[in-house]
Design an enzyme around this catalytic site. Sequence first.
Site, PDB file in Angstrom:
ATOM      1  N   SER A 164       9.524 -11.352  -7.746  1.00  0.00           N
ATOM      2  CA  SER A 164      10.513 -10.792  -8.672  1.00  0.00           C
ATOM      3  C   SER A 164      11.792 -11.617  -8.603  1.00  0.00           C
ATOM      4  O   SER A 164      12.237 -11.982  -7.531  1.00  0.00           O
ATOM      5  CB  SER A 164      10.848  -9.350  -8.283  1.00  0.00           C
ATOM      6  N   HIS A 193       0.634  -8.791 -18.305  1.00  0.00           N
ATOM      7  CA  HIS A 193       0.935  -9.219 -16.939  1.00  0.00           C
ATOM      8  C   HIS A 193      -0.186 -10.066 -16.350  1.00  0.00           C
ATOM      9  O   HIS A 193      -0.340 -10.133 -15.138  1.00  0.00           O
ATOM     10  CB  HIS A 193       1.193  -8.010 -16.037  1.00  0.00           C
ATOM     11  N   HIS A 202      -1.453  -7.664  -6.376  1.00  0.00           N
ATOM     12  CA  HIS A 202      -1.058  -6.773  -5.279  1.00  0.00           C
ATOM     13  C   HIS A 202      -2.221  -5.867  -4.868  1.00  0.00           C
ATOM     14  O   HIS A 202      -2.974  -5.392  -5.726  1.00  0.00           O
ATOM     15  CB  HIS A 202       0.126  -5.892  -5.698  1.00  0.00           C
ATOM     16  N   TYR A 205      -1.980  -2.859  -3.978  1.00  0.00           N
ATOM     17  CA  TYR A 205      -1.810  -1.500  -4.521  1.00  0.00           C
ATOM     18  C   TYR A 205      -2.358  -1.351  -5.939  1.00  0.00           C
ATOM     19  O   TYR A 205      -2.533  -0.238  -6.437  1.00  0.00           O
ATOM     20  CB  TYR A 205      -0.344  -1.054  -4.460  1.00  0.00           C
ATOM     21  N   GLU A 206      -2.653  -2.474  -6.595  1.00  0.00           N
ATOM     22  CA  GLU A 206      -3.235  -2.376  -7.940  1.00  0.00           C
ATOM     23  C   GLU A 206      -4.703  -1.963  -7.875  1.00  0.00           C
ATOM     24  O   GLU A 206      -5.307  -1.664  -8.898  1.00  0.00           O
ATOM     25  CB  GLU A 206      -3.110  -3.721  -8.661  1.00  0.00           C
ATOM     26  N   ALA A 251      10.488  -9.824  -3.549  1.00  0.00           N
ATOM     27  CA  ALA A 251      11.648  -8.933  -3.474  1.00  0.00           C
ATOM     28  C   ALA A 251      11.324  -7.874  -2.432  1.00  0.00           C
ATOM     29  O   ALA A 251      10.157  -7.524  -2.248  1.00  0.00           O
ATOM     30  CB  ALA A 251      11.906  -8.279  -4.823  1.00  0.00           C
ATOM     31  N   MET A 283       5.712  -5.116  -0.451  1.00  0.00           N
ATOM     32  CA  MET A 283       4.313  -4.750  -0.733  1.00  0.00           C
ATOM     33  C   MET A 283       3.435  -5.970  -0.976  1.00  0.00           C
ATOM     34  O   MET A 283       2.405  -5.883  -1.645  1.00  0.00           O
ATOM     35  CB  MET A 283       4.250  -3.817  -1.946  1.00  0.00           C
ATOM     36  N   SER A 284       3.850  -7.115  -0.464  1.00  0.00           N
ATOM     37  CA  SER A 284       3.060  -8.334  -0.714  1.00  0.00           C
ATOM     38  C   SER A 284       3.263  -9.311   0.433  1.00  0.00           C
ATOM     39  O   SER A 284       3.761  -8.959   1.505  1.00  0.00           O
ATOM     40  CB  SER A 284       3.522  -8.983  -2.024  1.00  0.00           C
ATOM     41  N   ASN A 316      17.253  -4.273  -2.778  1.00  0.00           N
ATOM     42  CA  ASN A 316      17.830  -2.925  -2.566  1.00  0.00           C
ATOM     43  C   ASN A 316      17.909  -2.669  -1.073  1.00  0.00           C
ATOM     44  O   ASN A 316      17.205  -3.306  -0.283  1.00  0.00           O
ATOM     45  CB  ASN A 316      16.941  -1.862  -3.209  1.00  0.00           C
ATOM     46  N   HIS A 343      11.820   0.929  -9.482  1.00  0.00           N
ATOM     47  CA  HIS A 343      11.377  -0.428  -9.804  1.00  0.00           C
ATOM     48  C   HIS A 343      12.420  -1.140 -10.662  1.00  0.00           C
ATOM     49  O   HIS A 343      12.639  -2.348 -10.521  1.00  0.00           O
ATOM     50  CB  HIS A 343      10.031  -0.370 -10.522  1.00  0.00           C
TER      51      HIS A 343
HETATM   52  N1  HPA Z   1      10.179  -1.194  -0.344  1.00  0.00           N
HETATM   53  C1  HPA Z   1       9.008  -1.808  -0.590  1.00  0.00           C
HETATM   54  N2  HPA Z   1       8.881  -2.801  -1.457  1.00  0.00           N
HETATM   55  C2  HPA Z   1       9.979  -3.209  -2.107  1.00  0.00           C
HETATM   56  C3  HPA Z   1      11.230  -2.621  -1.897  1.00  0.00           C
HETATM   57  C4  HPA Z   1      11.341  -1.547  -0.962  1.00  0.00           C
HETATM   58  O1  HPA Z   1      12.422  -0.969  -0.725  1.00  0.00           O
HETATM   59  N3  HPA Z   1      12.104  -3.267  -2.705  1.00  0.00           N
HETATM   60  C5  HPA Z   1      11.394  -4.228  -3.361  1.00  0.00           C
HETATM   61  N4  HPA Z   1      10.107  -4.193  -3.009  1.00  0.00           N
END
Ligand code: HPA
Length: 276
Positions: free
Chosen positions: A32, A63, A85, A87-88, A115, A213-214, A237, A249
């Site tokens: 990202s 995507h 990912h 999770y997909e 990210a 998550m990656s 974040n 997201h």
């Molecule tokens: N947690 C998990 N994955 C993320 C986050 C988070 O706070 N921010 C961006 N990807």
Amino acid sequence: MSTSAYEKVAKCVEAIRAKTSFVPDVALVLGSGLGNYAENIKIEAEVSYSDIPGFPVSTVPGHAGKFIFGYVGDVKVVCMKGRIHFYEGYDIKDVVLPHRVMKMLGAKILFLTNASGGLGEGFGAGDLMLITDHVSMFAPNPLIGENIDEFGPRFPDMSNVYKKDLQDVIREVAKENGIDLKEGVYAQLTGPSFESPAEIRLLGKLGVSAVGMSTVNEAIAANHMGMRICGVSCISNLAAGLSDSPLSHEEVQEAADKAAPLFTKLVTESIKRFTI
Ligand code: HPA
């Protein structure tokens, strides 16, 4: 043995080779914030994931993703625009298939970007963090199952995944460009739900500075194959419970987009200086 898993990768390589003979030295996974990174590449070829038989393609319309082949400065790169990912719902072996393919196409260095949520001391949204190590045990290991001997050993060493010389280049580029580069350990969780504050407190106690998550499963598979790896995470974040606002997201994407110019500079100038 595990011939079928190996053959699946080999077939993808064959399909790409039917479209381009470009041999990359560096593989770059665009997370990202680096969605428009192709603007920095002198493009020689593009191959859509959907044109590669057996390649995992995102089920989300628009995507699908692609490989971009070309030059960053004088360096031959292949970029993954769009990663897969866990999770997909994909098999973990399919998540790392693109990285195995890029290695077989010739890439020796893997530059991972993403990210993440930050929990390291002094971290803020928009920071960039050099990944110095990872925590993998909250996500599935991509090497579970029969070992693919053609790729690497059954029990690969993980004590030196993120290479010191590549880290030094990234630190040097950050310093020269006035980028306040944070450093720390990245932990991968499966997602897709964000973490709870209790989980973040636990991860903090384990020495984790960023969570996402990656990336880690990709690093494990690439390290297994002997790729030299480095990674930078955009802290999009503060992790759950560390700020008053709920995570979304949209917030992640917005912060990552804001950090994009500096992130792009760091990645581009670092790649130009890597010793291949
Ligand atoms: N947690 C998990 N994955 C993320 C986050 C988070 O706070 N921010 C961006 N990807």
